[in-house]
Motif scaffolding. Structure first.
Motif, short mmCIF file in Angstrom:
data_model
loop_
_atom_site.label_atom_id
_atom_site.label_comp_id
_atom_site.label_asym_id
_atom_site.label_seq_id
_atom_site.Cartn_x
_atom_site.Cartn_y
_atom_site.Cartn_z
N TRP A 193 -2.47 -6.27 -1.96
CA TRP A 193 -2.28 -5.66 -1.39
C TRP A 193 -0.86 -5.20 -1.52
CZ3 TRP A 193 -5.95 -5.89 3.76
CH2 TRP A 193 -7.11 -5.21 2.93
N GLU A 217 2.77 -1.61 1.44
CA GLU A 217 2.76 -0.50 2.24
C GLU A 217 3.68 -0.07 2.58
OE1 GLU A 217 1.07 -3.16 4.98
OE2 GLU A 217 -0.81 -3.12 4.87
N PRO A 262 -0.25 2.61 7.13
CA PRO A 262 -0.97 1.58 6.26
C PRO A 262 -2.21 1.90 6.85
CG PRO A 262 0.64 0.33 7.76
CD PRO A 262 0.83 1.69 8.08
N ASP A 318 -4.17 0.70 9.34
CA ASP A 318 -4.91 -1.00 10.57
C ASP A 318 -6.59 -1.38 10.32
OD1 ASP A 318 -2.84 -2.29 10.71
OD2 ASP A 318 -1.25 -1.71 12.24
N ARG A 355 -6.48 -1.69 3.21
CA ARG A 355 -5.73 -0.65 3.58
C ARG A 355 -4.45 0.40 2.82
NH1 ARG A 355 -3.05 -3.22 8.31
NH2 ARG A 355 -0.68 -3.32 7.55
N ARG A 356 -3.96 1.41 3.66
CA ARG A 356 -3.42 2.29 2.58
C ARG A 356 -1.78 1.43 2.05
NH1 ARG A 356 -2.70 6.28 6.28
NH2 ARG A 356 -5.08 7.04 5.33
#
Length: 339
Positions: free
Chosen positions: A15, A38, A49, A51, A56-57
């Protein structure tokens, strides 16, 4: 065996994978970051992001952070979204949305109050069926008014153009505002507090007038602000809300209750979910419903905590007029560890 959301995909992947270099020209600190990362700005109403999601983004691109001691920080970034491929169950597909902008934060004098100012751009890739060029200009002012009173005010205006090919392009003109105030009874050991606030985001009264008025909440943490049942997002919504809470064990145990009274901003527009996509059509009704959240948070340490909660949603006239209108309720418990 139920439907799996792309937010719950459990495939392993990287990520945050980026290169970072820090420079110190004059009395500044400049951090240059390139790669997968993030993004999180302000109160996370527009950029978060996420949570609460297992997936997650994240974004791919460049990010420059310029700061000088504590008074101010400027973030400048140019990125593309990273999407989940629901067929391959991976989250390493470069998306079709460009997200760029600048976010400035400054501490104001001795008061400790802060202000944010930002310009954000979100652009759909040309190969997509929808062309959307949206600029969000906004600001936030927040902090303590006194030892007992704190506040948070944020407003944003959106302009640009929107086109569903091959139809003509429409202009974008939309806005949102948040105002909230908190009073904490510091004279009591358990620090009880009450918060009153309103979240307001515009909708569109006519889809054929050549102007799009529905606010886009970009990449938000809607879950934290509009009810844990995630029935609504910050689009065509008005939320009158109240929070009460206290610390029965100061620094250890927090009890909190939240109430959201939800209405459509324009009943000629529909309801948008926490993900920003339309979930219900217009129905000449505006009362969405009431969402209640009750939570207990226990802090084992600065890293570990246990959160337990019970959430309810009572459907209003609008929900009853547009489809299934069963009320929602659920209990949950989660253990968290922060590195």
């Amino acid at each position: 065996g139920g439907k799996r959301s792309v937010l719950d995909i459990d495939e392993g992947d990287f990520w945050n994978t980026f290169l970072e270099k820090t420079f110190h020209p004059s009395n500044l600190e400049v951090v240059v970051r390139m790669g997968r990362q993030e993004l999180q700005f302000g109160a996370q109403r527009l950029v978060s992001p996420l949570d609460w999601a297992n997936n997650r983004r994240i974004f791919d691109g460049g990010h420059v952070i310029i700061s000088r001691d504590k008074p101010w920080q400027l973030d400048i970034f140019l990125t593309k979204t990273v999407d989940v491929d629901p067929n391959k169950l991976t989250n390493n597909e470069l998306g079709d949305i460009v997200f760029t902008g600048a976010y400035y934060t400054r501490t104001l004098g001795e008061s400790g109050r802060k202000m944010d100012a930002y310009l954000l751009g979100k652009f759909f890739d040309e190969k997509m069926a929808i062309e959307d060029e949206r600029y969000t200009l906004g600001g936030r002012y927040y902090g303590r008014y006194s030892d007992n009173v704190s506040f948070d005010i944020e407003a944003a205006l959106q302009i640009g153009s929107h086109q569903v090919r091959p139809s003509n392009s429409d202009d974008i003109l939309a806005w949102m505002v948040t105002v909230e105030g908190t009073y904490t009874f510091n004279q009591f050991a358990h620090k009880p507090w009450i918060t009153l606030g309103i979240d307001y985001a515009t909708g569109d009264d006519d889809p054929n007038d050549g102007e799009v008025n529905t606010f886009s909440h970009l990449f938000p943490l809607a879950h934290a602000y509009l009810g844990f049942t995630d029935v609504v997002g910050r689009q065509n919504i008005v939320d009158y809300r109240a929070t009460v809470g206290l610390w029965p064990m100061p620094g250890k145990l927090r009890l909190r209750g939240d109430a959201h009274f939800l209405f459509l901003e324009d009943d000629d527009d529909g309801l948008y979910g926490a993900g920003g996509t339309p979930s219900q059509p217009s129905a000449d009704e505006s009362e969405v419903g009431v969402a209640l959240d009750f939570t207990a948070l226990y802090m084992f340490s600065s890293h570990a905590n246990l959160l337990m909660g019970y959430s309810l949603f009572f459907a209003g006239d609008y929900i009853e007029a547009t489809g299934p209108d069963d009320d929602i309720n659920f209990f949950y418990a989660q253990w968290g560890y922060t590195f």
